[in-house]
Motif scaffolding. Structure first.
Motif, PDB file in Angstrom:
ATOM      1  N   TRP A 113     -12.654  -7.084  24.133  1.00  0.00           N
ATOM      2  CA  TRP A 113     -12.336  -6.639  25.486  1.00  0.00           C
ATOM      3  C   TRP A 113     -10.839  -6.399  25.663  1.00  0.00           C
ATOM      4  O   TRP A 113     -10.434  -5.557  26.464  1.00  0.00           O
ATOM      5  CB  TRP A 113     -12.813  -7.686  26.494  1.00  0.00           C
ATOM      6  N   ASN A 114     -10.002  -7.142  24.916  1.00  0.00           N
ATOM      7  CA  ASN A 114      -8.561  -7.016  25.107  1.00  0.00           C
ATOM      8  C   ASN A 114      -8.036  -5.646  24.674  1.00  0.00           C
ATOM      9  O   ASN A 114      -6.961  -5.222  25.097  1.00  0.00           O
ATOM     10  CB  ASN A 114      -7.845  -8.126  24.325  1.00  0.00           C
ATOM     11  N   ASP A 115      -8.794  -4.948  23.820  1.00  0.00           N
ATOM     12  CA  ASP A 115      -8.338  -3.661  23.309  1.00  0.00           C
ATOM     13  C   ASP A 115      -8.326  -2.577  24.383  1.00  0.00           C
ATOM     14  O   ASP A 115      -7.634  -1.568  24.232  1.00  0.00           O
ATOM     15  CB  ASP A 115      -9.220  -3.202  22.145  1.00  0.00           C
ATOM     16  N   ILE A 116      -9.099  -2.757  25.455  1.00  0.00           N
ATOM     17  CA  ILE A 116      -9.121  -1.722  26.498  1.00  0.00           C
ATOM     18  C   ILE A 116      -8.229  -2.116  27.673  1.00  0.00           C
ATOM     19  O   ILE A 116      -8.258  -1.448  28.712  1.00  0.00           O
ATOM     20  CB  ILE A 116     -10.557  -1.418  26.964  1.00  0.00           C
ATOM     21  N   PHE A 117      -7.449  -3.201  27.520  1.00  0.00           N
ATOM     22  CA  PHE A 117      -6.404  -3.521  28.501  1.00  0.00           C
ATOM     23  C   PHE A 117      -5.180  -2.645  28.214  1.00  0.00           C
ATOM     24  O   PHE A 117      -4.936  -2.217  27.081  1.00  0.00           O
ATOM     25  CB  PHE A 117      -6.001  -4.985  28.397  1.00  0.00           C
ATOM     26  N   HIS A 118      -4.391  -2.424  29.229  1.00  0.00           N
ATOM     27  CA  HIS A 118      -3.129  -1.716  29.028  1.00  0.00           C
ATOM     28  C   HIS A 118      -2.268  -2.531  28.062  1.00  0.00           C
ATOM     29  O   HIS A 118      -2.193  -3.764  28.171  1.00  0.00           O
ATOM     30  CB  HIS A 118      -2.415  -1.533  30.367  1.00  0.00           C
ATOM     31  N   PRO A 119      -1.608  -1.891  27.086  1.00  0.00           N
ATOM     32  CA  PRO A 119      -0.803  -2.652  26.108  1.00  0.00           C
ATOM     33  C   PRO A 119       0.198  -3.593  26.753  1.00  0.00           C
ATOM     34  O   PRO A 119       0.473  -4.689  26.228  1.00  0.00           O
ATOM     35  CB  PRO A 119      -0.113  -1.554  25.303  1.00  0.00           C
ATOM     36  N   THR A 125     -16.165   1.533  31.895  1.00  0.00           N
ATOM     37  CA  THR A 125     -15.235   1.694  30.775  1.00  0.00           C
ATOM     38  C   THR A 125     -15.633   2.818  29.825  1.00  0.00           C
ATOM     39  O   THR A 125     -14.777   3.354  29.109  1.00  0.00           O
ATOM     40  CB  THR A 125     -15.138   0.389  29.974  1.00  0.00           C
ATOM     41  N   GLY A 126     -16.937   3.130  29.770  1.00  0.00           N
ATOM     42  CA  GLY A 126     -17.392   4.174  28.858  1.00  0.00           C
ATOM     43  C   GLY A 126     -17.440   3.737  27.405  1.00  0.00           C
ATOM     44  O   GLY A 126     -17.633   4.585  26.520  1.00  0.00           O
ATOM     45  N   VAL A 127     -17.280   2.443  27.108  1.00  0.00           N
ATOM     46  CA  VAL A 127     -17.288   1.982  25.708  1.00  0.00           C
ATOM     47  C   VAL A 127     -18.729   1.742  25.270  1.00  0.00           C
ATOM     48  O   VAL A 127     -19.613   1.511  26.095  1.00  0.00           O
ATOM     49  CB  VAL A 127     -16.462   0.691  25.549  1.00  0.00           C
ATOM     50  N   PRO A 128     -19.002   1.776  23.956  1.00  0.00           N
ATOM     51  CA  PRO A 128     -20.366   1.518  23.471  1.00  0.00           C
ATOM     52  C   PRO A 128     -20.777   0.071  23.755  1.00  0.00           C
ATOM     53  O   PRO A 128     -19.947  -0.836  23.789  1.00  0.00           O
ATOM     54  CB  PRO A 128     -20.271   1.778  21.962  1.00  0.00           C
ATOM     55  N   HIS A 129     -22.078  -0.122  23.922  1.00  0.00           N
ATOM     56  CA  HIS A 129     -22.602  -1.458  24.153  1.00  0.00           C
ATOM     57  C   HIS A 129     -22.271  -2.369  22.976  1.00  0.00           C
ATOM     58  O   HIS A 129     -22.460  -2.001  21.817  1.00  0.00           O
ATOM     59  CB  HIS A 129     -24.120  -1.403  24.354  1.00  0.00           C
ATOM     60  N   GLY A 130     -21.774  -3.560  23.298  1.00  0.00           N
ATOM     61  CA  GLY A 130     -21.452  -4.546  22.274  1.00  0.00           C
ATOM     62  C   GLY A 130     -20.057  -4.433  21.693  1.00  0.00           C
ATOM     63  O   GLY A 130     -19.611  -5.342  20.998  1.00  0.00           O
ATOM     64  N   SER A 131     -19.351  -3.329  21.988  1.00  0.00           N
ATOM     65  CA  SER A 131     -18.046  -3.126  21.354  1.00  0.00           C
ATOM     66  C   SER A 131     -16.968  -4.041  21.928  1.00  0.00           C
ATOM     67  O   SER A 131     -15.915  -4.216  21.306  1.00  0.00           O
ATOM     68  CB  SER A 131     -17.616  -1.665  21.504  1.00  0.00           C
TER      69      SER A 131
END
Length: 682
Positions: free
Chosen positions: A201-207, A189-195
């Motif tokens: 987690w729902n924020d990186i799902f497709h809207p 995902t490339g997101v920071p650890h813990g974010s």
């Protein structure tokens, strides 16, 4: 004081006046029965005037009161403690030591001991504020430090297992709060650890998928049903890719969900393939040549998705058992802390033993997993199978109980085999325990050996057993037996028919893994109501005898004579424990954290007596490569390799180059004895 005179507790001194006598009596009354070690030194020579029973036990029950520290405990002077006392006496400033290694030399029947101690040297002043003595209070924290190290090691192994898997793995609390993702998740995902903890987690799902994903997840949380969904997840490239999400609940003995473990699998290629298959037949025929390769790749990904589902279930089983063991360690340590804070140390040893037991179970779990994966380090040698079985007769008899009759059928002409005798003993005991559990009302257990010659045999799709001679060991019982569907899964990891809490499901998988890693295999024959026979077929040993006795005398650990040892270990805790323990025994120790630093030390130092190195090291130079390079310039250099992973070195490498091997986790006592044995060897 009158009660104290005449025993080792206190000595008021010939010149004591009434005031000092009253003070000593008060001190004895307050500290004589204190659970923590307490002592009182007087004068610049640090003469013992008082020492309670706990302090005397710590130093080995020596007669110390009335004599200077340097006289009755010379080893403390050698380790710098008398110099520290001199500094406290001269400066009047207290000194506090935390987790300080202390070596106590043996006296008479009392053996030498190495302990780790928390202590305070507090100056004692007279009416004119002159320092006239030093008050000592100490706490033996050896077991606590060892338990903490074992806990850190167990946690590290669990994370290493999850991060060694290619799939994205995540875990939540019973209420669905996400609190763990493995490294693959963050890489994908490339997101920071813990974010993405909690609901992030729902924020990186497709809207368009967020509402549906939440609904499915809430349904699983509410019903306990497995979680299964396909949705679009934002990749580190910024594009959304289709993934397959799966999760299984882990339940306790009462059936309550204690945690969820899940996986995410990239299925973008599979989704693309579905779109192609949904088009018209004419368009599909026009593109079949172009898409054939893509479809083959998609089918492979689909097979991998199913395989990863099984891995997810395996991870859940591992995590469940490891969490139980970690709970035992953490819980025991918390109780120890509370007992220490409330001044109730009498029951601390029992909880220390609980923590150590849980840590050892975790180490055994790792060992069984490696055995199933055929990757545990083995120490094969020539084994007389009949003699080994005879040696286990009484242990098996005690394990199975009086209601089960034990019979041995051991033909004299049985061939020797080559395997790790310790692992073979463990396998036999595993099979005997399974047989015992299958005969709760009693029965007959038979251990039988035989010689067999087999042709080349296919064991699996890509697994073959080469033709040759084998020694067959069969463990048969007259128990309840197994139906075919249970036989088909008996060697699967974490598969068990026992009630929750009575079996891990790793016993038979470990036996099978050991047999395959030793060059043989295992079989099961069983019928319901008639009993079960499990056979181990191990390759025949045709080399020279050269067999060492299975029971070796245990050597005493003696003080070193200043030999030089280079320790190379990337884990700071393991490196520090090894270096300080060896140094406390009298070795001159130089430590390095990676291969290049170890090579630099070997180049800079003069004579080096022993290289003690982990095999898996960072820096581009493994422990095996480091040892090979060191032997190039020091052909007689003694080498001990430490590993928890068999693929890091082969038996031929070790035997051919005279390398000794230790398997992690290794007790400090075992490490010291190994170093001593290698040092003494010619």
């Amino acid at each position: 004081m009158k009660e104290a005179l005449g025993h080792e507790g206190v000595d008021p001194g010939a010149g004591s006046d009434a005031g000092w006598r009253y003070g000593l009596e008060e001190i004895e009354r307050l500290f004589r029965d204190a659970p923590a070690p307490v002592a009182w030194l007087m004068g610049p020579r640090h003469e013992y005037r008082f020492a309670n029973d706990a302090y005397l036990r710590l130093v080995g029950n020596r007669h110390i009161v009335g004599a200077p520290v340097a006289q009755v405990l010379p080893e403390l002077a050698e380790q710098g403690f008398v110099q520290r006392l001199d500094q406290v006496y001269a400066s009047g400033q207290a000194f506090v030591g935390n987790e300080v290694p202390v070596h106590f030399s043996g006296r008479g029947d009392d053996p030498a001991r190495d302990r780790i101690v928390d202590f305070v040297f507090q100056p004692v002043r007279d009416d004119q504020q002159r320092t006239v003595g030093i008050f000592i209070q100490a706490t033996d924290v050896t077991q606590r430090v060892a338990a903490q190290a074992a806990l850190r090691e167990s946690e590290g192994k669990f994370r290493a297992i999850t991060n060694s898997i290619d799939q994205m793995i995540w875990s939540t609390l019973p209420d669905g709060y996400h609190d763990y993702y493995n490294d693959r998740w963050y890489e994908y995902t490339g997101v920071p650890h813990g974010s993405t903890d909690g609901a992030g987690w729902n924020d990186i799902f497709h809207p368009d998928d967020q509402k549906r994903a939440w609904a499915v997840w809430r349904h699983s949380l509410g019903t306990g049903e497995p979680y299964h969904i396909e949705y679009r997840l934002r990749h580190r490239s910024g594009n959304y890719r289709w993934v397959l999400g799966r999760a299984q609940p882990v339940r306790d003995e009462q059936g309550r969900i204690v945690r969820w473990f899940g996986t995410c699998t990239d299925i973008q290629d599979i989704v693309d393939a579905r779109e192609v298959l949904s088009r018209s037949r004419e368009e599909l025929e026009r593109q079949v040549e172009l898409r054939t390769q893509q479809l083959l790749q998609a089918e492979e990904k689909l097979r991998m998705a199913h395989k990863m589902e099984a891995i997810g279930q395996l991870t859940g089983g591992i995590a469940h058992d490891f969490n139980n063991m970690l709970q035992g360690i953490v819980g025991a340590l918390d109780v120890i802390r509370r007992l220490h804070q409330t001044g109730r140390p009498d029951t601390i040893p029992r909880f220390v033993e609980m923590a150590m037991s849980s840590a050892q179970r975790a180490a055994a779990m790792t060992h069984r997993l490696l055995a199933f994966a055929r990757q545990q380090p083995l120490a094969p040698q020539r084994v007389d199978l009949n003699a080994l079985v005879q040696g286990l007769r009484e242990l098996v008899r005690r394990t199975t109980g009086e209601s089960i009759t034990l019979e041995l059928d051991l033909p004299r002409e049985s061939w020797p085999t080559r395997c790790d005798p310790n692992e073979l003993e463990s396998a036999i005991l595993n099979l005997a325990i399974n047989a015992r559990d299958a005969m709760p009302e009693g029965g007959r257990l038979v251990l039988r050996t035989a010689n067999v010659t087999l042709p080349r045999t296919q064991l699996g799709p890509n697994d073959f057993l080469e033709a040759g001679d084998f020694v067959k060991l069969t463990v048969s019982d007259t128990g309840s037996g197994m139906p075919q569907d249970v036989i088909d899964r008996a060697f699967d990891p974490f598969f068990t028919t026992k009630p929750i809490g009575q079996g891990t499901g790793l016993g038979l998988s470990m036996v099978y893994g050991f047999a395959r890693q030793s060059g043989g295999f295992a079989t099961i024959e069983s019928r319901p109501g008639e009993g079960t026979s499990v056979s181990l077929l191990l390759p025949r040993h045709e080399g020279p005898d050269g067999q060492r006795p299975l029971v070796q005398p245990v050597p005493e650990i003696t003080r070193a004579r200043g030999e030089t040892i280079v320790v190379v270990e990337d884990d700071e805790v393991v490196r520090t424990l090894a270096a300080e323990t060896l140094a406390a025994l009298g070795y001159r120790v130089h430590a390095a954290a990676d291969g290049p630093e170890g090579a630099r030390l070997l180049n800079e130092l003069g004579a080096v007596d022993l290289l003690l190195t982990d095999i898996g090291l960072p820096g581009g130079l493994s422990g095996k490569q480091l040892a090979d390079a060191a032997r190039a310039t020091r052909p007689q250099l003694k080498v001990i390799l430490i590993t928890g992973y068999a693929q890091e070195a082969t038996d031929a490498d070790l035997l051919g180059q005279r390398f000794d091997l230790l398997r992690k986790p290794v007790l400090i006592d075992v490490l010291l004895r190994k170093v001593q044995d290698v040092m003494k060897a010619q």
